[in-house]
Design an enzyme around this catalytic site. Structure first.
Site, PDB file in Angstrom:
ATOM      1  N   CYS A 112       0.813  -1.224   0.000  1.00 16.49           N
ATOM      2  CA  CYS A 112       0.000   0.000   0.000  1.00 16.49           C
ATOM      3  C   CYS A 112       0.844   1.271   0.000  1.00 16.49           C
ATOM      4  O   CYS A 112       0.322   2.362  -0.215  1.00 16.49           O
ATOM      5  CB  CYS A 112      -0.943   0.013   1.191  1.00 16.49           C
ATOM      6  SG  CYS A 112      -1.969  -1.447   1.282  1.00 16.49           S
ATOM      7  N   HIS A 238      -3.367   7.134   3.134  1.00 19.22           N
ATOM      8  CA  HIS A 238      -3.790   5.850   2.564  1.00 19.22           C
ATOM      9  C   HIS A 238      -5.176   5.519   3.119  1.00 19.22           C
ATOM     10  O   HIS A 238      -5.417   5.579   4.325  1.00 19.22           O
ATOM     11  CB  HIS A 238      -2.771   4.768   2.941  1.00 19.22           C
ATOM     12  CG  HIS A 238      -3.211   3.386   2.602  1.00 19.22           C
ATOM     13  ND1 HIS A 238      -3.801   3.074   1.398  1.00 19.22           N
ATOM     14  CD2 HIS A 238      -3.156   2.222   3.303  1.00 19.22           C
ATOM     15  CE1 HIS A 238      -4.091   1.778   1.389  1.00 19.22           C
ATOM     16  NE2 HIS A 238      -3.713   1.244   2.529  1.00 19.22           N
ATOM     17  N   ASN A 268     -10.282  -0.105   0.566  1.00 19.74           N
ATOM     18  CA  ASN A 268      -8.826  -0.036   0.531  1.00 19.74           C
ATOM     19  C   ASN A 268      -8.348  -0.602  -0.805  1.00 19.74           C
ATOM     20  O   ASN A 268      -8.496  -1.796  -1.063  1.00 19.74           O
ATOM     21  CB  ASN A 268      -8.264  -0.842   1.704  1.00 19.74           C
ATOM     22  CG  ASN A 268      -6.748  -0.868   1.743  1.00 19.74           C
ATOM     23  OD1 ASN A 268      -6.078  -0.462   0.797  1.00 19.74           O
ATOM     24  ND2 ASN A 268      -6.206  -1.344   2.849  1.00 19.74           N
TER      25      ASN A 268
END
Ligand code: UT7
Length: 313
Positions: A112, A238, A268
């Site tokens: 990520c 994020h 996500n």
């Protein structure tokens, strides 16, 4: 030389998956998912859509937005954990599909944090003077590596792509400061399980790490840029979980209205999550030229990366 984003584009697949869908086969509820993660829906790629297809759509938009021709791109860096194949890379595939010259291509894997790592990597090549226009893509098709029998991860992930053309920008704009880091001792908390090819996650441990590191890394890059939290116009963390994002925002000392939230719509999306959020704010007119952005990512590895950036070509 100031190095920044000259062109930008995003893409999400059409298929919308809401929280109610998971109620049909898992012991969960829209209420739990909304409250514990902030997610209301996510996008999943179609059967015939691979990671490279998502990357391609975003890249076409970014190159057009930069006002350059595909042959002006002189390197491609793709941040992804879900490439179509280990090799050829997604970057290789883009080179052909976008009709680029015979340029250097590489996939980059920092989970990520990948879009942060890739932007920072591209910056060095531009600053060296050896390259002029680097296509950086953050893309993931997490639906293909999500364990749909595990209610604590199945509900979290989505698919999408964001792309940026990195090059020289006007004086005072572009990347003002950055930080990257990793801690392999936390690798056991979030990894691709070789036994079933799906994501394993210890949510609690990742949560604790994320809150600490996002706050720390954001504060560090703000200080390195020689500014204060008051100078930040938009905080783009994020998009993992609204509770993690809120804690990081508080640690940085930024008001609520200056944080970008797209986790509600996309879940996500790993390497795509920061660019998808930037794309949303651009669309809503909430990011303008000369705005100061703080971008911060964390993820498997464990890894993290943060950037202070003054928006504009
Ligand atoms: O990109 C980076 C990747 N990952 C992340 O950023 C994720 C970080 N972690 C998280 O977001 C959170 O840990 C979760 C949202 C995954 C879970 O929240 P939590 O506050 O850490 O809850 P928990 O794992 O401690 O679970 C609390 C309870 C448990 O039940 P018991 O043991 O208290 O009876 C879980 O079994 O919630 C249960 N639970 C669920 N209940 C309904 C876990 N998932 C679900 C679910 N629906 N989907």
């Amino acid at each position: 030389m100031d190095v920044g984003i000259k062109g930008f584009g995003t893409y999400v697949p059409e298929k919308v998956v809401d929280n109610a869908y998971f109620e049909t086969f898992l012991e969960t509820s829209d209420e739990w998912i909304s409250k514990m993660t902030g997610i209301k829906e996510r996008r999943w790629a179609g059967e015939d859509q691979e990671t490279s297809d998502l990357a391609y759509e975003a890249s076409v938009k970014a190159i057009k937005d930069a006002g350059i021709k595909p042959e002006d791109i002189d390197m491609v860096i793709v941040a992804t954990s879900t490439g179509d194949f280990p090799f050829p890379t997604v970057a290789n595939m883009l080179q052909e599909r976008l009709g680029l010259g015979k340029v250097a291509t590489m996939d980059q894997l920092a989970a990520c944090s990948g879009f942060m790592y890739s932007l920072i990597t591209a910056k060095q090549y531009i600053a060296s003077g050896d390259y002029q226009n680097i296509l950086v893509v953050g893309v993931d098709k997490l639906s293909k590596i999500t364990d749909m029998t595990d209610r604590s991860t199945a509900i979290l992930f989505g698919d999408g792509a964001g792309a940026a053309v990195i090059g020289e920008v006007s004086e005072g704009r572009g990347i003002m400061s950055y930080e990257m880091g990793s801690d392999g001792s936390g690798g056991k908390y979030l990894y691709l399980n070789p036994e079933n090819g799906k994501i394993f996650m210890n949510g609690r441990e990742v949560f604790k790490f994320a809150v600490r590191i996002m706050g720390e890394a954001s504060r560090n890059v703000v200080e390195k840029a020689g500014i204060t939290a008051d100078d930040v116009d938009m905080f783009v963390p994020h998009q993992a979980n609204i509770r993690i994002m809120e804690s990081a925002r508080e640690r940085l000392g930024i008001p609520k209205e200056k944080m970008s939230v797209s986790v509600n719509k996309f879940g996500n999306t790993s390497a795509a999550s920061i660019p998808l959020s930037i794309g949303q704010e651009l669309e809503n007119g909430r990011i303008k030229d000369d705005d100061v952005l703080v971008l911060v990512g964390f993820g498997g590895g464990l890894t993290w990366g943060a950037i202070t950036l003054r928006w504009g070509k």
